[in-house]
Design a protein around this motif. Structure first.
Motif, mmCIF file in Angstrom:
data_model
loop_
_atom_site.group_PDB
_atom_site.id
_atom_site.type_symbol
_atom_site.label_atom_id
_atom_site.label_comp_id
_atom_site.label_asym_id
_atom_site.label_seq_id
_atom_site.Cartn_x
_atom_site.Cartn_y
_atom_site.Cartn_z
ATOM 1 N N ARG A 221 0.195 -1.201 0.093
ATOM 2 C CA ARG A 221 0.425 0.135 -0.179
ATOM 3 C C ARG A 221 1.021 1.138 0.230
ATOM 4 O O ARG A 221 1.079 2.067 -0.820
ATOM 5 C CB ARG A 221 -0.673 -0.110 0.901
ATOM 6 C CG ARG A 221 -1.791 1.272 1.507
ATOM 7 C CD ARG A 221 -1.898 2.276 2.428
ATOM 8 N NE ARG A 221 -2.472 3.490 2.649
ATOM 9 C CZ ARG A 221 -2.622 4.216 1.850
ATOM 10 N NH1 ARG A 221 -1.693 4.520 1.342
ATOM 11 N NH2 ARG A 221 -3.193 5.300 2.346
ATOM 12 N N ASP A 222 2.096 0.933 0.753
ATOM 13 C CA ASP A 222 2.690 2.608 0.752
ATOM 14 C C ASP A 222 3.507 2.422 -0.588
ATOM 15 O O ASP A 222 3.344 3.918 -0.594
ATOM 16 C CB ASP A 222 3.929 2.510 2.341
ATOM 17 C CG ASP A 222 3.392 2.729 3.252
ATOM 18 O OD1 ASP A 222 2.137 2.340 3.219
ATOM 19 O OD2 ASP A 222 4.005 1.652 4.087
ATOM 20 N N ARG A 223 3.875 1.434 -0.790
ATOM 21 C CA ARG A 223 4.722 1.754 -2.541
ATOM 22 C C ARG A 223 3.286 2.654 -2.917
ATOM 23 O O ARG A 223 3.533 3.202 -4.026
ATOM 24 C CB ARG A 223 5.256 0.109 -2.985
ATOM 25 C CG ARG A 223 6.702 0.316 -2.031
ATOM 26 C CD ARG A 223 7.187 -0.725 -2.806
ATOM 27 N NE ARG A 223 6.549 -2.098 -3.264
ATOM 28 C CZ ARG A 223 6.527 -3.292 -1.612
ATOM 29 N NH1 ARG A 223 6.969 -3.214 -0.596
ATOM 30 N NH2 ARG A 223 5.999 -4.382 -1.853
ATOM 31 N N LEU A 224 2.324 1.717 -3.644
ATOM 32 C CA LEU A 224 1.105 1.755 -4.461
ATOM 33 C C LEU A 224 0.960 3.111 -4.469
ATOM 34 O O LEU A 224 1.062 4.333 -4.932
ATOM 35 C CB LEU A 224 0.545 0.959 -4.594
ATOM 36 C CG LEU A 224 0.396 -0.014 -4.666
ATOM 37 C CD1 LEU A 224 -0.489 -1.220 -4.502
ATOM 38 C CD2 LEU A 224 0.822 0.028 -6.602
ATOM 39 N N SER A 225 1.064 4.059 -2.568
ATOM 40 C CA SER A 225 0.555 5.735 -3.047
ATOM 41 C C SER A 225 1.720 6.327 -3.063
ATOM 42 O O SER A 225 1.031 7.235 -3.466
ATOM 43 C CB SER A 225 0.568 5.493 -1.139
ATOM 44 O OG SER A 225 0.036 6.985 -1.013
ATOM 45 N N GLU B 145 -1.656 10.079 -3.336
ATOM 46 C CA GLU B 145 -2.326 9.779 -2.026
ATOM 47 C C GLU B 145 -3.962 9.211 -2.727
ATOM 48 O O GLU B 145 -3.967 8.463 -2.842
ATOM 49 C CB GLU B 145 -1.815 10.181 -0.722
ATOM 50 C CG GLU B 145 -3.134 9.781 0.633
ATOM 51 C CD GLU B 145 -3.035 8.555 1.001
ATOM 52 O OE1 GLU B 145 -3.908 8.358 1.579
ATOM 53 O OE2 GLU B 145 -1.569 8.210 0.739
ATOM 54 N N MET C 102 1.681 6.472 -7.149
ATOM 55 C CA MET C 102 1.145 7.503 -7.937
ATOM 56 C C MET C 102 0.410 8.377 -7.071
ATOM 57 O O MET C 102 -0.601 9.202 -7.820
ATOM 58 C CB MET C 102 -0.089 5.957 -7.815
ATOM 59 C CG MET C 102 -0.711 5.732 -6.805
ATOM 60 S SD MET C 102 -2.369 4.831 -7.471
ATOM 61 C CE MET C 102 -0.905 3.054 -7.812
ATOM 62 N N LEU D 4 -8.376 4.793 -7.172
ATOM 63 C CA LEU D 4 -8.187 3.692 -7.760
ATOM 64 C C LEU D 4 -8.687 1.892 -6.673
ATOM 65 O O LEU D 4 -9.439 1.942 -6.920
ATOM 66 C CB LEU D 4 -6.802 3.553 -7.566
ATOM 67 C CG LEU D 4 -7.092 2.538 -8.868
ATOM 68 C CD1 LEU D 4 -7.642 1.982 -9.686
ATOM 69 C CD2 LEU D 4 -5.476 1.830 -9.490
ATOM 70 N N PHE D 5 -8.611 2.541 -5.283
ATOM 71 C CA PHE D 5 -8.727 2.031 -4.432
ATOM 72 C C PHE D 5 -10.638 1.874 -4.156
ATOM 73 O O PHE D 5 -10.918 1.057 -4.496
ATOM 74 C CB PHE D 5 -8.111 2.202 -3.147
ATOM 75 C CG PHE D 5 -8.977 1.112 -1.655
ATOM 76 C CD1 PHE D 5 -7.872 0.420 -1.188
ATOM 77 C CD2 PHE D 5 -9.630 1.282 -0.982
ATOM 78 C CE1 PHE D 5 -8.291 -0.592 -0.498
ATOM 79 C CE2 PHE D 5 -10.283 -0.011 0.253
ATOM 80 C CZ PHE D 5 -9.438 -0.876 0.324
ATOM 81 N N TYR E 87 -4.361 7.167 -5.491
ATOM 82 C CA TYR E 87 -4.006 5.755 -4.806
ATOM 83 C C TYR E 87 -5.852 5.535 -4.087
ATOM 84 O O TYR E 87 -6.755 4.288 -4.519
ATOM 85 C CB TYR E 87 -3.559 5.441 -3.410
ATOM 86 C CG TYR E 87 -3.474 3.803 -2.782
ATOM 87 C CD1 TYR E 87 -3.561 2.362 -3.393
ATOM 88 C CD2 TYR E 87 -4.045 3.964 -1.522
ATOM 89 C CE1 TYR E 87 -3.272 1.502 -2.546
ATOM 90 C CE2 TYR E 87 -4.396 3.084 -1.258
ATOM 91 C CZ TYR E 87 -4.353 1.903 -1.407
ATOM 92 O OH TYR E 87 -4.271 0.604 -0.559
ATOM 93 N N LYS E 88 -6.260 6.368 -3.294
ATOM 94 C CA LYS E 88 -7.727 6.217 -3.059
ATOM 95 C C LYS E 88 -8.836 6.272 -3.771
ATOM 96 O O LYS E 88 -9.696 5.457 -3.673
ATOM 97 C CB LYS E 88 -7.527 7.381 -1.483
ATOM 98 C CG LYS E 88 -6.720 6.983 -0.728
ATOM 99 C CD LYS E 88 -7.113 8.403 0.200
ATOM 100 C CE LYS E 88 -6.908 8.123 1.756
ATOM 101 N NZ LYS E 88 -6.227 9.570 2.466
#
Length: 181
Positions: free
Chosen positions: A23-27, A32, A30, A38-39, A35-36
């Protein structure tokens, strides 16, 4: 059944990512907000797939629920509503566990498993029980909220109102009357 199973798998996997290094790497990669967004989009798509898949699944009996479980399920739902409202508004129980919402989901799913003996219900509600228990286990070391509990009466009234609303809406939303089956 495939849509339901894929939807549940996607929903669970997506919800296991928060709190991990992934999660930290994705956030970080791309940003925050993206990421949120897309999540949220992927979670909503998985949930739509779950709901559609459950509606399309053919009935395959796994067990025949005893009659008494039809009466226990609504009582468990009252407890589930109380825990959910405690999570949202605060309350004495919020200090006992890092996340009363997860316990609410466990009780909600257990109530529905007790009253339904088909394979699609096992996949749906069993999946939510499994995910919630895993999430509870993962969050066991989180700091607990020391809520004073001054609004316990409000929590109880809101939980009861939510419970009654679910009882009244259940036949229209899901085609099954809770009381008087």
């Amino acid at each position: 059944m495939l849509a339901l199973t894929l939807g549940m798998a996607a929903f669970i996997v997506l919800h296991l990512v928060p709190g991990t290094a992934l999660r930290d790497r994705l956030s970080g990669a791309m940003g925050e907000p993206l990421y949120k967004g897309l999540f949220t989009l992927l979670s909503a798509a998985a949930l739509v797939l779950v709901v559609w898949g459950k509606g399309q699944a053919s009935y395959h009996s796994v067990w025949v629920p005893p009659v008494w479980t039809r009466h226990l399920a609504p009582l468990l739902m009252l407890a589930s509503c109380y825990l959910m409202v405690t999570y949202l508004l605060g309350g004495k129980l919020k200090g006992l566990t890092p996340n009363p919402m997860l316990w609410s989901v466990v009780i909600w799913a257990l109530a529905h498993l007790l009253a339904n003996g088909d394979l699609a219900s096992l996949v749906l509600f069993g999946g939510f029980i499994g995910y919630s228990l895993l999430a509870i286990w993962r969050s066991r070391s989180q700091r607990r909220n020391d809520y004073s509990g001054r609004h316990e009466l409000l929590v109880a009234v809101v939980a009861l109102a939510l419970y009654v609303a679910f009882l009244l809406a259940h036949p229209y939303l899901f085609g099954v009357a809770v009381m008087g089956r």
